[in-house]
Design a protein around this motif. Structure first.
Motif, PDB file in Angstrom:
ATOM      1  N   ARG A  54      63.465 127.069  -2.350  1.00 28.76           N
ATOM      2  CA  ARG A  54      62.787 126.380  -1.251  1.00 28.76           C
ATOM      3  C   ARG A  54      61.282 126.338  -1.498  1.00 28.76           C
ATOM      4  N   ALA A  55      60.719 127.425  -1.963  1.00 29.42           N
ATOM      5  CA  ALA A  55      59.282 127.466  -2.242  1.00 29.42           C
ATOM      6  C   ALA A  55      58.917 126.498  -3.364  1.00 29.42           C
ATOM      7  N   GLU A  56      59.742 126.433  -4.386  1.00 24.66           N
ATOM      8  CA  GLU A  56      59.489 125.495  -5.493  1.00 24.66           C
ATOM      9  C   GLU A  56      59.578 124.053  -5.003  1.00 24.66           C
ATOM     10  N   LYS A  57      60.582 123.758  -4.184  1.00 18.02           N
ATOM     11  CA  LYS A  57      60.719 122.409  -3.626  1.00 18.02           C
ATOM     12  C   LYS A  57      59.496 122.053  -2.791  1.00 18.02           C
ATOM     13  N   ASP A  58      59.015 122.998  -1.999  1.00 16.12           N
ATOM     14  CA  ASP A  58      57.825 122.751  -1.186  1.00 16.12           C
ATOM     15  C   ASP A  58      56.590 122.524  -2.059  1.00 16.12           C
ATOM     16  N   LEU A  60      56.553 121.306  -5.138  1.00 11.06           N
ATOM     17  CA  LEU A  60      56.679 119.984  -5.748  1.00 11.06           C
ATOM     18  C   LEU A  60      56.386 118.878  -4.742  1.00 11.06           C
ATOM     19  N   ALA A  61      56.874 119.023  -3.526  1.00  9.77           N
ATOM     20  CA  ALA A  61      56.625 118.020  -2.490  1.00  9.77           C
ATOM     21  C   ALA A  61      55.130 117.920  -2.198  1.00  9.77           C
ATOM     22  N   GLU A  62      54.457 119.061  -2.154  1.00 15.35           N
ATOM     23  CA  GLU A  62      53.010 119.054  -1.906  1.00 15.35           C
ATOM     24  C   GLU A  62      52.266 118.383  -3.055  1.00 15.35           C
ATOM     25  N   ALA A  63      52.696 118.633  -4.283  1.00 11.37           N
ATOM     26  CA  ALA A  63      52.059 117.983  -5.442  1.00 11.37           C
ATOM     27  C   ALA A  63      52.228 116.466  -5.371  1.00 11.37           C
ATOM     28  N   VAL A  64      53.400 116.013  -4.984  1.00 11.68           N
ATOM     29  CA  VAL A  64      53.648 114.576  -4.851  1.00 11.68           C
ATOM     30  C   VAL A  64      52.773 114.006  -3.735  1.00 11.68           C
ATOM     31  N   ARG A  65      52.693 114.705  -2.615  1.00 16.47           N
ATOM     32  CA  ARG A  65      51.841 114.236  -1.504  1.00 16.47           C
ATOM     33  C   ARG A  65      50.384 114.118  -1.956  1.00 16.47           C
ATOM     34  N   GLN A  66      49.915 115.115  -2.699  1.00 19.09           N
ATOM     35  CA  GLN A  66      48.525 115.086  -3.156  1.00 19.09           C
ATOM     36  C   GLN A  66      48.284 113.916  -4.102  1.00 19.09           C
ATOM     37  N   ARG A  67      49.251 113.642  -4.963  1.00 20.75           N
ATOM     38  CA  ARG A  67      49.105 112.502  -5.896  1.00 20.75           C
ATOM     39  C   ARG A  67      49.091 111.183  -5.137  1.00 20.75           C
ATOM     40  N   CYS A  68      49.936 111.092  -4.115  1.00 19.91           N
ATOM     41  CA  CYS A  68      50.017 109.847  -3.338  1.00 19.91           C
ATOM     42  C   CYS A  68      48.741 109.625  -2.516  1.00 19.91           C
ATOM     43  N   LEU A  69      48.111 110.710  -2.093  1.00 23.99           N
ATOM     44  CA  LEU A  69      46.904 110.605  -1.269  1.00 23.99           C
ATOM     45  C   LEU A  69      45.651 110.449  -2.121  1.00 23.99           C
ATOM     46  N   ALA A  70      45.760 110.710  -3.421  1.00 24.18           N
ATOM     47  CA  ALA A  70      44.585 110.659  -4.305  1.00 24.18           C
ATOM     48  C   ALA A  70      44.176 109.232  -4.599  1.00 24.18           C
TER      49      ALA A  70
END
Length: 70
Positions: A54-58, A60-70
Motif C-alpha cells: 500500500r505504501a509503495e502504491k501511494d 507511485l501515485a504521488e510521483a504520477v500526480r507530481q509529474r502531471c502537475l509539473a
C-alpha cells in the motif's frame, strides 16, 4: 481481520499469547496459546506485506500526480 488491524497489533497479540503460554502450567493451555501466537505471527507477516504494498502504491501515485502537475 478488522480494517484497522496493523502488523504491530498482530505482533502485540502474538507476544501476549507467548507470555500466556510461558505462564501456563497446563500443557493444553500452553499449546493453545502457542498455536494462537503462531497464527498472530502469520497475520502480522501478511499484514506487513500489505502495508508495504500500500505504501509503495501511494508513493507511485504521488510521483504520477507530481509529474502531471509539473
Amino acid at each position: 481481520m478488522a480494517a484497522n488491524t496493523t502488523s504491530d497489533h498482530c505482533r502485540e497479540q502474538a507476544e501476549r499469547c507467548e507470555a500466556d503460554a510461558a505462564a501456563s502450567d497446563l500443557t493444553e493451555v500452553r499449546d493453545r496459546n502457542l498455536r494462537s501466537a503462531a497464527a498472530w505471527h502469520a497475520m502480522a507477516s501478511r499484514q506487513q506485506k500489505s502495508e508495504e504494498a500500500r505504501a509503495e502504491k501511494d508513493r507511485l501515485a504521488e510521483a504520477v500526480r507530481q509529474r502531471c502537475l509539473a
